[in-house]
Every structure is written in C-alpha cells, then in structure tokens.
Design a protein around this motif. Structure first.
Motif, PDB file in Angstrom:
ATOM      1  N   HIS A 292       0.678  -1.016  -0.055  1.00  0.00           N
ATOM      2  CA  HIS A 292      -0.266  -0.025  -0.020  1.00  0.00           C
ATOM      3  C   HIS A 292       0.873   1.059   0.009  1.00  0.00           C
ATOM      4  O   HIS A 292       1.519   1.484   1.032  1.00  0.00           O
ATOM      5  CB  HIS A 292      -0.858  -0.041   1.235  1.00  0.00           C
ATOM      6  N   VAL A 293       0.872   1.988  -1.126  1.00  0.00           N
ATOM      7  CA  VAL A 293       1.518   3.275  -0.995  1.00  0.00           C
ATOM      8  C   VAL A 293       1.107   4.472  -0.532  1.00  0.00           C
ATOM      9  O   VAL A 293       1.473   5.306   0.153  1.00  0.00           O
ATOM     10  CB  VAL A 293       2.030   3.401  -2.683  1.00  0.00           C
ATOM     11  N   ASN A 294      -0.354   4.561  -1.187  1.00  0.00           N
ATOM     12  CA  ASN A 294      -1.016   5.617  -0.607  1.00  0.00           C
ATOM     13  C   ASN A 294      -2.614   5.483  -0.788  1.00  0.00           C
ATOM     14  O   ASN A 294      -2.931   4.033  -1.029  1.00  0.00           O
ATOM     15  CB  ASN A 294      -0.752   7.160  -1.286  1.00  0.00           C
ATOM     16  N   ASP A 295      -3.316   6.271  -0.317  1.00  0.00           N
ATOM     17  CA  ASP A 295      -4.810   6.028  -0.594  1.00  0.00           C
ATOM     18  C   ASP A 295      -5.116   5.562  -1.787  1.00  0.00           C
ATOM     19  O   ASP A 295      -6.305   4.893  -1.956  1.00  0.00           O
ATOM     20  CB  ASP A 295      -5.776   7.446  -0.043  1.00  0.00           C
ATOM     21  N   THR A 296      -4.599   5.967  -2.990  1.00  0.00           N
ATOM     22  CA  THR A 296      -4.873   5.628  -4.309  1.00  0.00           C
ATOM     23  C   THR A 296      -4.349   4.508  -5.132  1.00  0.00           C
ATOM     24  O   THR A 296      -4.253   4.060  -6.049  1.00  0.00           O
ATOM     25  CB  THR A 296      -5.084   6.659  -5.013  1.00  0.00           C
TER      26      THR A 296
END
Length: 660
Positions: free
Chosen positions: A281-285
């Motif tokens: 998971h890098v960021n919310d998107t």
C-alpha cells in the motif's frame, strides 16, 4: 633510443595512466568527459513529467546498466570500436585487437571473426525498461565521403512490455582503391512481464550485413612517395584493379572484390516463476504488487543462419597463383567465389532457485541444451549435433559489496564432445577510497574453429587440416576499479596449449608446446583545474617460442581542456595520441578472411595524432576531429604488410537524443 623516449613521454603525460577495459562484446557504460549519464536514476513510482528513468540489462546478467552520455571517447562511444582495435585502414574493414583476447567459448565456431566488432549479437543485445519513449539519432561524415548513421528507439507499452530497435550504417569508400565498406546492422529486442509477474519472455533479433572491400594491399610501398600518384586512390593494389569497378553511395554501393557476410539470428527466452507475492500500500489511491521468485523454469530457443562469402569478379591470375596456388583461366574473366553457410538451431532448458527472497542476483542454475548444426559449402554439406550441460551459482549481495560467480559448461555428446568451460569470480567493493577489486579464473577446452579444418572455393580442391587437437586456454585475472581516484587496472595471465593459427594464406597449424602471456592494462584520469589528462596503456609479454605477435607496449593519451560554458555547453577539446612499440604485425588473407602469422617484416610505426573538439548542448552532442595529423610529420604507418595508413582527414559526428 627514440622508442624509449616516446614510451617515457607517454607514461609521464598520462600521469601513471592506464585503462583496463577493452571488451568488444559488451560495450561499457562508464567514461570521462561531461556527465556520467543522461538521466536521473530514481526508484520513485510517481515520476515527474520531465524525469526520464532508463535502464537496460543483458541476457544472463542481473545488473542494471544506464546509457553512457560522456563525450570523451569518440572511438568507443560513437564508432563503437575500442581504441585497441586496428583495422586494415578504413572504417569497416577487417579488424583485430592489438591486445590478445582469445575466444573463450566452447562448442562449435565457424571461425569468421574479422568483422565481429561492427555487428550486433545476442550477448550485447539490450533489454530496456523506461518510463518515457526514448530515441537516439547519430550521423557522421568524414573524408572520402565516409558516412555513418546510428538510430535507436525504445519505449514501454504500459508497465509490462518494452521494445527497442537499433540500426547502424557504415559506408566508407576509403582512401585506397577497392577499400570500400558498406555495413547494415539491425537489432530488435523486446521483453514482457505478465500482470502477476510470474511469466517473462525476452526476444532478440539481429541482422548483420557486412560488406568489406578487399584490395590485398598496395603492390609497391614506394608508390606512396611517387609524385605522379597525386592521390592514394591512384596507387595500384593487388586486388580490385581489374575491369569491374566499385560504385559507392550511402544506400547503393557495389564492391567488386569483397567479403560479404550476412549473420541473422532470433532468440526467444521464456521464464515461469513460483514464489511469494505481496500487495504494498503506497497511498490511498495506489497499491503495488510485488512478487519475489523462489523457483524458475526457463526455456531458450535460438535459430541462427550465417553466410560467409568471398567474391572477386575481376581476379588477377598471378596474385592468386602466388598466394593460393591456383590460377585463373586465360582472360581472367572467371569469378573467384567462396561460400560457407551455417545454420544452428538450439534449445536449452534450465531450472533456477533463489535462496534469498527479494534478491534475484542470488541464484543457483542448472540446465542442458541441444544444438543442431548444418553447414553448406561449394560442393559439400555437413550436419551434426551437440548436447551440453551447464550450471551456475551467482550471489551478488543486496548491499552491492560482494559478487560471487561460479559457472561451467560441458559438452557431453556430439561433434564437440569433451569441450568445456569453467569460470570462478569473486568481487568485493571495499569502500569509496579503495573502490572495487575482483579476482577471476577461467579455463576452456575447445575444438578449433571450423575454418582451421576446412575451407573450399570454386577454384580448387578444398583445403583441409584434420590433424588438430583441442585447444586449451587458461586465464587468471585481477582487476581494480576506483571511481573516486579515477583509475582502473587489470592484470591478465594466459596459458595456451595447442594454440591454433594460420601460418600462410591457406594453411592452418597448431603449436605443439605451451606458452603464456602476461598482460597489464590500465586507465587513469587526472583533472588539473579545467585540464584533463586521460591515459590508456597496456603491456604484454609472451614467454615461450609462440606463433603470436603483439606489441609489447600500447598507449593512448588525451590532453584536453574541459569546461561548462554558457550554462548548457559541455566542452571537451584537445589532442589525442596513440602509439605502440615495433612488432611483426599479422598479415591478412582476404579469401578466407583471416589474419595470418608472419615473422618476416617488422613495423616501426610512429604515433598517430588527432585534434578534437567534442561538445554537448543539452541533448545534442558533436564530435569534430582532425585525424592523422602525423601524416604531416612522419612517413606512413603500416597496419599489416602492404596495408598503409591514411592521409589527413576530418570527421564530424553528430548525436541527438529525444525524450517523447
């Protein structure tokens, strides 16, 4: 005394300078002059619009490389021919390395290597990965209508697929009669990774069309100083002086007497991995799927067809009778023609294990391959097969400090049964001050190349030598590289047994005894303010009465002014000199396309001198060179018996790169 003075001056000016890189199979990506690379290397996934990330790999090499944008080494970075190579006088003619570099590969080999340095192959094929389409365009114009074109393009189609295309054109009529060359080289590569990153496929295709004019050398060296022969092209040569004449233009060249080689090959490698995957998971998107292979099955298929022709459409009867033992029918109208055509189909299956998760440069590999080989000549055909097994252990640690490699291959059955290759190498990065050091040992046992055993043409009964044993070559190498202090040094020790060579224009022979060669090669760069001194040099010494001639000392020195002007102009301008000590340079046999041992004529050449202005403005690079300035000072040098050097000439090479 004169030679001692020249050697001493070159060594002093180079500031203990010497360079260790002269491998023609894979061109290196380092060098001096200007910036070290044209792109920023970043591992970020959210690239900025103006950021280019461009990396490439070679087959069987887990290390990433970056494109070299330095402007100092015109010979290597633009012509793609290392400075230690000596041609027969023209760009694209038959060439050999002044530093002895034996072929260290077991198995079948046709033996036609005089034009290898100009072509593509699967070993130097590049498999790219880039976040933006990238293109290169190069064009060179030189004396006597010499021209070169270089084209390259690569781009990714999504994150899973990349392709590249490269084309190189060499067209040079040359200074002397019937010396013209006309080469067309193509290379296409592609690589694909599946969505789940388990399946990979690599494809490589190359086509080399190599046309090298053969003039057999000039008839009389005294003609070089005949005032009535106002141009070198007027000097009579041993070949190409008959009724058929050459025509030369960039895309329409006809050469009457030539070696005409065509090499084509396609390779497909498929891999399927088992391992563990994770979603990061890098960021919310944004989520990234990461897969670490633990076990791999690999299949490699290749199909190669090589044709080696020699043709003389207007032969001289006396010259062929003196050098090859056959005359031409009365009138001299019959063509001398030879053809050796080889086709190889190979299949190789391997399995690989990756002991440490996340490090694909740490693996164990075992496999086997089957090669089916067929040859066609003027009046004969032959076919045979080889079955081989191979293994490799590689451990390049993730901290980039240790690199251990052990590799071997053994031919179990077939025409080359008993051939083998073993190699071990240990490399260690010490620190920024001490750099990287490595130790390597290699031994190869191999059947001599087929051209030593058989050669046929349309004018005579085939020459044969069936009494050749396997050759054995051992190499021990120490190498030190230091980026901070800007030097590298390589020491090679070779031991030869059953060395095979040509002792005349038609006869091969094998040296019965052992002999060894010590080779020291090095490079040093010294910066003093805006002045740069780059020195390459090599020392070679043979122990034993061997049929090998190499110069004891070779050196190249560049003295240049370097500066960054007007913010975007990188300037590199100065003088370049090359020199080697006297030695018995090999002769050359045009019909069989081979360099020939001779010990009758020693060449005492003077230094070759060039003045240059190299500069780069953003994505544009120019090389302006005034070469063979030595022709105003000294007599002509000789590259081989009856093959003299050129007159003064000017070259202008241009290079652009584009990011779409």
């Amino acid at each position: 005394m004169r030679h001692f003075t020249i050697v001493f001056l070159l060594l002093v000016c180079s500031g203990s300078a010497l360079r260790a890189q002269f491998n023609t199979n894979r061109l290196p990506t380092g060098g001096g002059g200007g910036n070290a690379s044209m792109q920023r290397d970043t591992t970020k996934h959210d690239h900025e619009p103006d950021t280019l990330t461009l990396r490439f790999r070679y087959l069987d090499e887990p290390t990433d490389f970056m494109i070299d944008s330095t402007i100092s080494d015109f010979q290597l970075n633009y012509l793609r021919v290392p400075a230690t190579y000596m041609t027969l006088g023209n760009n694209g003619n038959a060439a050999r390395n002044l530093l002895l570099s034996p072929r260290m590969t077991p198995g079948f080999d046709a033996g036609f290597h005089a034009f290898d340095v100009y072509g593509y192959n699967h070993d130097n094929a590049r498999f790219y990965n880039t976040n933006r389409p990238y293109s290169e365009l190069g064009y060179l114009i030189g004396a006597k209508q010499e021209q070169m074109i270089n084209l390259m393009h690569t781009q990714n189609r999504g994150e899973k697929f990349n392709f590249s295309f490269a084309y190189r054109k060499v067209n040079s009529p040359g200074f002397y009669r019937n010396q013209a060359t006309n080469h067309d080289n193509y290379n296409v590569t592609a690589n694909y990774n599946s969505q789940n990153k388990r399946y990979h496929i690599f494809g490589s295709y190359y086509l080399n069309k190599l046309n090298g004019g053969e003039n057999g050398g000039i008839q009389n060296p005294a003609d070089l100083y005949d005032p009535e022969l106002t141009q070198l092209r007027l000097i009579p040569t041993n070949l190409g002086g008959g009724g058929a004449q050459n025509t030369s233009s960039l895309f329409n060249t006809s050469i009457a007497t030539k070696n005409d080689y065509q090499e084509a090959s396609i390779l497909l490698r498929q891999q399927y991995d088992w391992g563990k995957g994770d979603t990061i998971h890098v960021n919310d998107t944004t989520d990234i799927y990461k897969f670490d292979p633990l076990f791999r099955v690999e299949h490699t298929f290749s199909y190669t067809q090589n044709t080696y022709d020699y043709v003389d459409s207007a032969p001289d009867s006396t010259w062929y009778a003196d050098h090859y033992g056959f005359g031409i029918p009365e009138g001299g109208t019959d063509t001398v023609y030879t053809r050796h055509q080889w086709r190889t189909i190979s299949n190789d299956v391997s399995v690989m294990q990756f002991p440490v998760r996340g490090n694909t440069a740490h693996f164990i590999k075992l496999g086997g391959g089957l090669d089916n080989i067929a040859g066609r000549f003027q009046a004969d055909t032959i076919s045979f097969m080889n079955f081989r097994i191979h293994g490799e252990y590689r451990n390049k640690t993730r901290n980039q400090r240790w690199d251990l490699q052990a590799k071997g291959e053994f031919y179990v059955l077939g025409e080359n049964a008993g051939d083998y290759f073993v190699m071990g190498r240990l490399s260690r990065y010490l620190n920024e001050t001490l750099g990287n050091v490595s130790l390597m040992a290699m031994n190869v046992n191999k059947e001599p190349s087929y051209v030593y055993r058989y050669f046929g043409s349309n004018q005579h009964v085939p020459w044969q030598n069936l009494n050749l044993d396997k050759e054995n070559v051992t190499q021990i190498q120490f190498r030190a590289d230091n980026k901070k202090l800007k030097y590298n040094v390589t020491a090679n020790y070779y031991l030869f047994n059953k060395y095979t060579y040509f002792r005349s224009f038609t006869q091969s022979e094998q040296f019965a005894g052992l002999f060894n060669l010590l080779q020291l090669v090095a490079y040093k760069r010294l910066d003093l303010g805006n002045f740069t001194f780059d020195g390459d040099a090599a020392f070679q010494q043979i122990a034993g009465d061997a049929p090998v001639n190499v110069p004891a000392f070779w050196a190249r020195l560049r003295m240049a002014y370097t500066a960054r002007l007007f913010k975007n102009l990188n300037l590199y301008t100065g003088l370049e000199g090359k020199y080697n000590t006297p030695y018995y340079a090999d002769d050359y046999s045009p019909v069989i396309g081979q360099f020939v041992y001779q010990n009758q004529q020693q060449f005492d050449n003077m230094p070759e001198v060039a003045a240059f202005v190299h500069f780069r403005i953003k994505s544009f690079t120019a090389y302006v060179r005034a070469e063979n300035l030595n022709s105003f000072l000294w007599d002509y040098n000789f590259y081989a018996p009856l093959y003299p050097s050129n007159d003064f000439g000017v070259r202008v090479g241009l290079r652009w790169w584009f990011v779409n």
